[in-house]
Design a protein around this motif. Structure first.
Motif, PDB file in Angstrom:
ATOM      1  N   LYS A   1      -8.211   8.840   7.073  1.00 30.05           N
ATOM      2  CA  LYS A   1      -7.237   8.459   6.241  1.00 30.05           C
ATOM      3  C   LYS A   1      -6.223   8.094   6.382  1.00 30.05           C
ATOM      4  O   LYS A   1      -4.737   7.724   5.558  1.00 30.05           O
ATOM      5  CB  LYS A   1      -7.168   9.927   5.034  1.00 30.05           C
ATOM      6  CG  LYS A   1      -7.608  10.756   4.797  1.00 30.05           C
ATOM      7  CD  LYS A   1      -8.649  10.412   3.961  1.00 30.05           C
ATOM      8  CE  LYS A   1     -10.183  11.215   3.811  1.00 30.05           C
ATOM      9  NZ  LYS A   1     -11.150  10.219   3.353  1.00 30.05           N
TER      10      LYS A   1
ATOM     11  N   GLU B   1       8.653   5.186   6.026  1.00 29.55           N
ATOM     12  CA  GLU B   1       9.949   5.931   6.339  1.00 29.55           C
ATOM     13  C   GLU B   1      10.064   7.044   6.857  1.00 29.55           C
ATOM     14  O   GLU B   1      10.924   6.905   7.593  1.00 29.55           O
ATOM     15  CB  GLU B   1       9.655   6.696   4.244  1.00 29.55           C
ATOM     16  CG  GLU B   1      10.210   6.243   3.327  1.00 29.55           C
ATOM     17  CD  GLU B   1      10.358   6.679   1.873  1.00 29.55           C
ATOM     18  OE1 GLU B   1       9.273   7.972   1.452  1.00 29.55           O
ATOM     19  OE2 GLU B   1      10.777   8.087   1.872  1.00 29.55           O
TER      20      GLU B   1
ATOM     21  N   GLN C   1       6.594   1.677  -3.200  1.00 26.97           N
ATOM     22  CA  GLN C   1       6.820   3.084  -3.934  1.00 26.97           C
ATOM     23  C   GLN C   1       7.812   2.420  -5.470  1.00 26.97           C
ATOM     24  O   GLN C   1       6.877   3.138  -5.876  1.00 26.97           O
ATOM     25  CB  GLN C   1       8.065   3.989  -3.127  1.00 26.97           C
ATOM     26  CG  GLN C   1       7.387   4.436  -2.331  1.00 26.97           C
ATOM     27  CD  GLN C   1       8.326   4.239  -0.738  1.00 26.97           C
ATOM     28  OE1 GLN C   1       8.191   2.553  -0.359  1.00 26.97           O
ATOM     29  NE2 GLN C   1       8.300   4.755   0.177  1.00 26.97           N
TER      30      GLN C   1
ATOM     31  N   GLY D   1       2.447   9.501   1.805  1.00 29.04           N
ATOM     32  CA  GLY D   1       2.049  10.557   1.435  1.00 29.04           C
ATOM     33  C   GLY D   1       0.680  10.076   1.455  1.00 29.04           C
ATOM     34  O   GLY D   1      -0.105   9.905   0.656  1.00 29.04           O
TER      35      GLY D   1
ATOM     36  N   GLY E   1       5.219   6.073   2.554  1.00 26.90           N
ATOM     37  CA  GLY E   1       6.253   6.228   3.430  1.00 26.90           C
ATOM     38  C   GLY E   1       5.715   6.704   4.772  1.00 26.90           C
ATOM     39  O   GLY E   1       6.906   7.132   5.608  1.00 26.90           O
TER      40      GLY E   1
ATOM     41  N   ARG F   1     -10.095   1.481  -7.376  1.00 29.74           N
ATOM     42  CA  ARG F   1      -9.920   0.164  -6.157  1.00 29.74           C
ATOM     43  C   ARG F   1     -11.166  -0.060  -6.076  1.00 29.74           C
ATOM     44  O   ARG F   1     -11.806  -1.498  -6.262  1.00 29.74           O
ATOM     45  CB  ARG F   1      -8.734   0.078  -5.653  1.00 29.74           C
ATOM     46  CG  ARG F   1      -9.069   0.295  -4.296  1.00 29.74           C
ATOM     47  CD  ARG F   1      -7.668   0.047  -3.240  1.00 29.74           C
ATOM     48  NE  ARG F   1      -8.048   0.707  -1.958  1.00 29.74           N
ATOM     49  CZ  ARG F   1      -8.006   2.247  -2.253  1.00 29.74           C
ATOM     50  NH1 ARG F   1      -8.888   3.340  -2.692  1.00 29.74           N
ATOM     51  NH2 ARG F   1      -8.540   2.476  -0.524  1.00 29.74           N
TER      52      ARG F   1
HETATM   53  C1  LIG Z   1       5.298  10.884  -1.367  1.00 33.07           C
HETATM   54  C2  LIG Z   1       5.015   9.684  -1.583  1.00 33.07           C
HETATM   55  C3  LIG Z   1       5.894   8.309  -0.637  1.00 33.07           C
HETATM   56  C4  LIG Z   1       6.226   8.584  -0.794  1.00 33.07           C
HETATM   57  O1  LIG Z   1       7.351   6.589  -1.624  1.00 33.07           O
HETATM   58  O2  LIG Z   1       7.665   8.608   0.684  1.00 33.07           O
HETATM   59  C5  LIG Z   1       4.015   7.603  -0.135  1.00 33.07           C
HETATM   60  O3  LIG Z   1       4.323   7.300   0.537  1.00 33.07           O
HETATM   61  S1  LIG Z   1       3.083   7.150  -1.327  1.00 33.07           S
HETATM   62  C6  LIG Z   1       1.897   6.156  -0.802  1.00 33.07           C
HETATM   63  C7  LIG Z   1       1.923   5.088  -0.722  1.00 33.07           C
HETATM   64  N1  LIG Z   1       0.980   4.310   0.042  1.00 33.07           N
HETATM   65  C8  LIG Z   1       0.723   4.167   0.003  1.00 33.07           C
HETATM   66  O4  LIG Z   1      -0.032   3.658  -1.761  1.00 33.07           O
HETATM   67  C9  LIG Z   1      -0.642   3.171   0.828  1.00 33.07           C
HETATM   68  C10 LIG Z   1      -2.072   2.802  -0.004  1.00 33.07           C
HETATM   69  N2  LIG Z   1      -3.350   3.271   1.188  1.00 33.07           N
HETATM   70  C11 LIG Z   1      -3.092   1.694   1.622  1.00 33.07           C
HETATM   71  O5  LIG Z   1      -2.890   0.841   0.746  1.00 33.07           O
HETATM   72  C12 LIG Z   1      -4.184   1.294   2.538  1.00 33.07           C
HETATM   73  O6  LIG Z   1      -5.356   2.289   2.651  1.00 33.07           O
HETATM   74  C13 LIG Z   1      -3.799   0.433   3.431  1.00 33.07           C
HETATM   75  C14 LIG Z   1      -3.102  -0.692   3.233  1.00 33.07           C
HETATM   76  C15 LIG Z   1      -3.281   2.041   4.273  1.00 33.07           C
HETATM   77  C16 LIG Z   1      -4.659   0.668   4.424  1.00 33.07           C
HETATM   78  O7  LIG Z   1      -5.732   0.114   3.987  1.00 33.07           O
HETATM   79  P1  LIG Z   1      -7.660   0.055   4.594  1.00 33.07           P
HETATM   80  O8  LIG Z   1      -8.398  -1.079   3.704  1.00 33.07           O
HETATM   81  O9  LIG Z   1      -7.362   0.049   6.340  1.00 33.07           O
HETATM   82  O10 LIG Z   1      -8.436   1.713   4.766  1.00 33.07           O
HETATM   83  P2  LIG Z   1      -8.418   2.534   2.934  1.00 33.07           P
HETATM   84  O11 LIG Z   1      -8.147   2.024   1.432  1.00 33.07           O
HETATM   85  O12 LIG Z   1     -10.112   2.218   2.426  1.00 33.07           O
HETATM   86  O13 LIG Z   1      -8.258   3.632   3.535  1.00 33.07           O
HETATM   87  C17 LIG Z   1      -8.901   4.207   4.262  1.00 33.07           C
HETATM   88  C18 LIG Z   1      -9.244   5.414   3.818  1.00 33.07           C
HETATM   89  O14 LIG Z   1      -7.769   6.814   3.440  1.00 33.07           O
HETATM   90  C19 LIG Z   1      -7.609   7.061   2.769  1.00 33.07           C
HETATM   91  N3  LIG Z   1      -6.356   6.599   2.452  1.00 33.07           N
HETATM   92  C20 LIG Z   1      -5.640   5.917   2.733  1.00 33.07           C
HETATM   93  N4  LIG Z   1      -4.267   5.963   2.027  1.00 33.07           N
HETATM   94  C21 LIG Z   1      -4.075   7.053   1.917  1.00 33.07           C
HETATM   95  C22 LIG Z   1      -3.395   7.415   1.122  1.00 33.07           C
HETATM   96  N5  LIG Z   1      -1.620   7.223   1.399  1.00 33.07           N
HETATM   97  N6  LIG Z   1      -3.116   8.670   0.776  1.00 33.07           N
HETATM   98  C23 LIG Z   1      -4.880   9.382   0.537  1.00 33.07           C
HETATM   99  N7  LIG Z   1      -5.705   9.178   1.388  1.00 33.07           N
HETATM  100  C24 LIG Z   1      -5.359   7.596   1.725  1.00 33.07           C
HETATM  101  C25 LIG Z   1      -8.368   6.011   1.423  1.00 33.07           C
HETATM  102  O15 LIG Z   1      -8.524   6.264   0.293  1.00 33.07           O
HETATM  103  C26 LIG Z   1      -9.220   5.344   2.358  1.00 33.07           C
HETATM  104  O16 LIG Z   1     -10.312   6.586   2.561  1.00 33.07           O
HETATM  105  P3  LIG Z   1     -11.994   7.123   1.390  1.00 33.07           P
HETATM  106  O17 LIG Z   1     -12.225   8.437   1.559  1.00 33.07           O
HETATM  107  O18 LIG Z   1     -12.478   6.601   3.114  1.00 33.07           O
HETATM  108  O19 LIG Z   1     -12.843   5.961   0.552  1.00 33.07           O
END
Ligand SMILES: CC[C@H](C(=O)O)C(=O)SCCNC(=O)CCNC(=O)[C@H](O)C(C)(C)COP(=O)(O)OP(=O)(O)OC[C@H]1O[C@@H](n2cnc3c(N)ncnc32)[C@H](O)[C@@H]1OP(=O)(O)O
Length: 247
Positions: free
Chosen positions: A22, A113, A133, A64, A110, A244
């Protein structure tokens, strides 16, 4: 399976995030385990530094866990879920030993962060990082924006937070957020120094930070993030992330 574990190399605590599938998204379980490990390190007088990194090559930390931190939380529920990581980041930022984040892959939200709570950051070449964010309709939820103002110039911190862009490692180094680029973790900066030297240098560093003001700013930021949590913009952004792959 443990979502994070600690190993000790010559009294340097190496903390490894362990949710590669993840992209090392921070779940409630990971928050609890990180807190326990940080308390253990804080209580151990022998520890001379903390290094934070993750398993795998793809991501350091994707922030997160958006499945747990979904858009339907109320403001109070969001604050309850966000606050423990804000407390943890403050603990990490004020540990009596130097802390280094080795970003061995992508970091978003995060994840940036968490890295910013460390005193210094080394990034893997080719990795990209983003305080995204702003594009999720919120502000950093763990106080990481307040920490960013302690690490780089205020105008650069302000720009990154408001632009919410993903930048490459070279740009992050030019900003002064990364102190170096490396293709693998090198503990020499700490293993080649004594505990007395390292703890003194951390004490000197902390004399430049008013920790009570820092805590107030982090708390204020988490409260603002929670207030924005139920917004339509945030719900839309989280739904877009999970839909997506169906596009
Ligand atoms: C608590 C709030 C906090 C804050 O603001 O303080 C935050 O962090 S809010 C969350 C902000 N984060 C994001 O928006 C990042 C989301 N993820 C991505 O952009 C990509 O996953 C990336 C660039 C990190 C990696 O890309 P890659 O292509 O290598 O992987 P995938 O996207 O295919 O993801 C693989 C797998 O992981 C799951 N995943 C990734 N990030 C998250 C996440 N933040 N929360 C939950 N799950 C996440 C994604 O869903 C895929 O799962 P799968 O079951 O295989 O589809």
């Amino acid at each position: 399976m443990e979502t994070v574990y600690v190993t000790y190399e010559e009294d340097v605590a190496v903390v490894t995030l362990n949710r590669e599938d993840k992209r090392n998204a921070v779940s409630r379980q990971m928050t609890m385990e990180l807190r326990q490990i940080t308390e253990e390190i804080k209580a151990n007088e022998q520890v001379k530094a903390l290094v934070l990194t993750s398993r795998g090559e793809r991501a350091f930390c994707s922030g997160g866990d958006l499945k747990e931190l979904h858009g339907d939380l109320s403001e109070e529920e969001a604050y309850t879920v966000l606050s423990p990581m804000k407390e943890l980041l403050y603990e990490i930022a004020t540990l009596p030993v130097p802390t280094l984040a080795y970003l061995n892959g992508e970091a978003r939200g995060g994840g940036c962060e968490l890295a910013t709570a460390c005193d210094i950051r080394i990034g893997k070449e080719g990795s990209r990082f983003g305080f995204v964010q702003g594009k999720l309709g919120i502000v950093p939820g763990w106080g990481g924006g307040a920490l960013l103002y302690e690490r780089i110039s205020p105008v650069q911190a302000f720009h990154w937070l408001t632009a919410s862009e993903v930048i490459d490692a070279e740009e992050a180094k030019q900003l002064g957020w990364l102190q170096g680029l490396a293709n693998e973790l090198d503990l020499g900066i700490f293993t080649n120094r004594s505990k007395e030297q390292l703890r003194f240098w951390k004490k000197q560093l902390m004399e430049n930070i008013d920790t009570s003001v820092l805590y107030r700013k982090m708390e204020e930021e988490t409260r603002q993030s929670a207030a924005l949590w139920p917004s339509e913009a945030h719900k839309k952004a989280v739904n877009a992330f999970f839909s997506r792959k169906n596009q």
